[in-house]
Design a protein around this motif. Sequence first.
Motif, PDB file in Angstrom:
ATOM      1  N   UNK A  53       0.849  -1.215   0.000  1.00  0.00           N
ATOM      2  CA  UNK A  53       0.000   0.000   0.000  1.00  0.00           C
ATOM      3  C   UNK A  53       0.874   1.250   0.000  1.00  0.00           C
ATOM      4  N   UNK A  54       1.794   1.285  -0.949  1.00  0.00           N
ATOM      5  CA  UNK A  54       2.699   2.427  -1.032  1.00  0.00           C
ATOM      6  C   UNK A  54       2.672   3.046  -2.425  1.00  0.00           C
ATOM      7  N   UNK A  55       3.100   4.288  -2.476  1.00  0.00           N
ATOM      8  CA  UNK A  55       3.149   5.033  -3.740  1.00  0.00           C
ATOM      9  C   UNK A  55       4.279   6.049  -3.603  1.00  0.00           C
ATOM     10  N   UNK A  56       5.502   5.572  -3.587  1.00  0.00           N
ATOM     11  CA  UNK A  56       6.669   6.420  -3.352  1.00  0.00           C
ATOM     12  C   UNK A  56       7.033   7.205  -4.602  1.00  0.00           C
ATOM     13  N   UNK A  57       7.396   8.452  -4.384  1.00  0.00           N
ATOM     14  CA  UNK A  57       7.822   9.345  -5.468  1.00  0.00           C
ATOM     15  C   UNK A  57       9.336   9.250  -5.623  1.00  0.00           C
ATOM     16  N   UNK A  58       9.794   9.186  -6.873  1.00  0.00           N
ATOM     17  CA  UNK A  58      11.231   9.020  -7.112  1.00  0.00           C
ATOM     18  C   UNK A  58      11.691   9.893  -8.268  1.00  0.00           C
ATOM     19  N   UNK A  59      12.997  10.173  -8.232  1.00  0.00           N
ATOM     20  CA  UNK A  59      13.636  10.864  -9.350  1.00  0.00           C
ATOM     21  C   UNK A  59      15.086  10.397  -9.385  1.00  0.00           C
ATOM     22  N   UNK A  60      15.595  10.025 -10.538  1.00  0.00           N
ATOM     23  CA  UNK A  60      16.940   9.456 -10.614  1.00  0.00           C
ATOM     24  C   UNK A  60      18.053  10.439 -10.245  1.00  0.00           C
ATOM     25  N   UNK A  61      17.853  11.721 -10.544  1.00  0.00           N
ATOM     26  CA  UNK A  61      18.906  12.701 -10.312  1.00  0.00           C
ATOM     27  C   UNK A  61      18.270  14.017  -9.865  1.00  0.00           C
ATOM     28  N   UNK A  62      18.443  14.356  -8.615  1.00  0.00           N
ATOM     29  CA  UNK A  62      17.777  15.533  -8.048  1.00  0.00           C
ATOM     30  C   UNK A  62      18.422  16.835  -8.516  1.00  0.00           C
ATOM     31  N   UNK A  63      17.578  17.861  -8.635  1.00  0.00           N
ATOM     32  CA  UNK A  63      18.027  19.216  -8.954  1.00  0.00           C
ATOM     33  C   UNK A  63      17.730  20.136  -7.776  1.00  0.00           C
ATOM     34  N   UNK A  64      18.531  21.181  -7.631  1.00  0.00           N
ATOM     35  CA  UNK A  64      18.259  22.161  -6.571  1.00  0.00           C
ATOM     36  C   UNK A  64      16.849  22.729  -6.725  1.00  0.00           C
ATOM     37  N   UNK A  65      16.414  22.904  -7.955  1.00  0.00           N
ATOM     38  CA  UNK A  65      15.081  23.463  -8.219  1.00  0.00           C
ATOM     39  C   UNK A  65      13.948  22.515  -7.845  1.00  0.00           C
ATOM     40  N   UNK A  66      14.258  21.264  -7.501  1.00  0.00           N
ATOM     41  CA  UNK A  66      13.233  20.336  -7.006  1.00  0.00           C
ATOM     42  C   UNK A  66      12.873  20.606  -5.550  1.00  0.00           C
TER      43      UNK A  66
END
Lengths: 110, 113
Positions: free
Chosen positions: B72-85
Amino acid sequence: DVKVTQSSRYLVKRTGEKVFLECVQDMDHENMFWYRQDPGLGLRLIYFSYDVKMKEKGDIPEGYSVSREKKERFSLILESASTNQTSMYLCASSTPTEAFFGQGTRLTVV
Amino acid sequence: AQSVAQPEDQVNVAEGNPLTVKCTYSVSGNPYLFWYVQYPNRGLQFLLKYITGDNLVKGSYGFEAEFNKSQTSFHLKKPSALVSDSALYFCAVRSPGGFKTIFGAGTRLFVKA
């Protein structure tokens, strides 16, 4: 571009005043919502409307009322503003699968 | 009753590193799941949604999320973070056919250069 417009970005009102927050959407959505946002509490639903003149209480309706006389407009009314209603207020309209938010109104009651 | 939990108040990552913002939910039936982002003094912006189909959902700005029914999960991911995130991220859930969308408390993401 879809748009939900809230009439004010910032408001300062005195305790006991009657306050009107206006929200207009241009997407012909049937569903509209008012939330308040407080740090650590996320968004809490105050009222919602699924049709003109129809309204339903959300999770925290006390001290608030709403009006939906036209499909595009959903108004939140603070009958007698109190300091504990100082908050960020967010209006949204939605399809069955997606919600669109206004910019928010930061209300301060002094 | 429906509920959404975001267990982390804040997530700190270095720019260029992968990021994960966690979300678990409780709802009867098959939920609709959403991620929204909020920049300072702004309303919420839609990032992505899961309605049905592929468990991996791709959204705006390079974000993606994985629906895991057993956890029961829905994790948000991004391979390479930006400062603007750097922003406040909200997970939300809605029952099919329902009107109400329930939001988590939010997770503040801080990406350091």
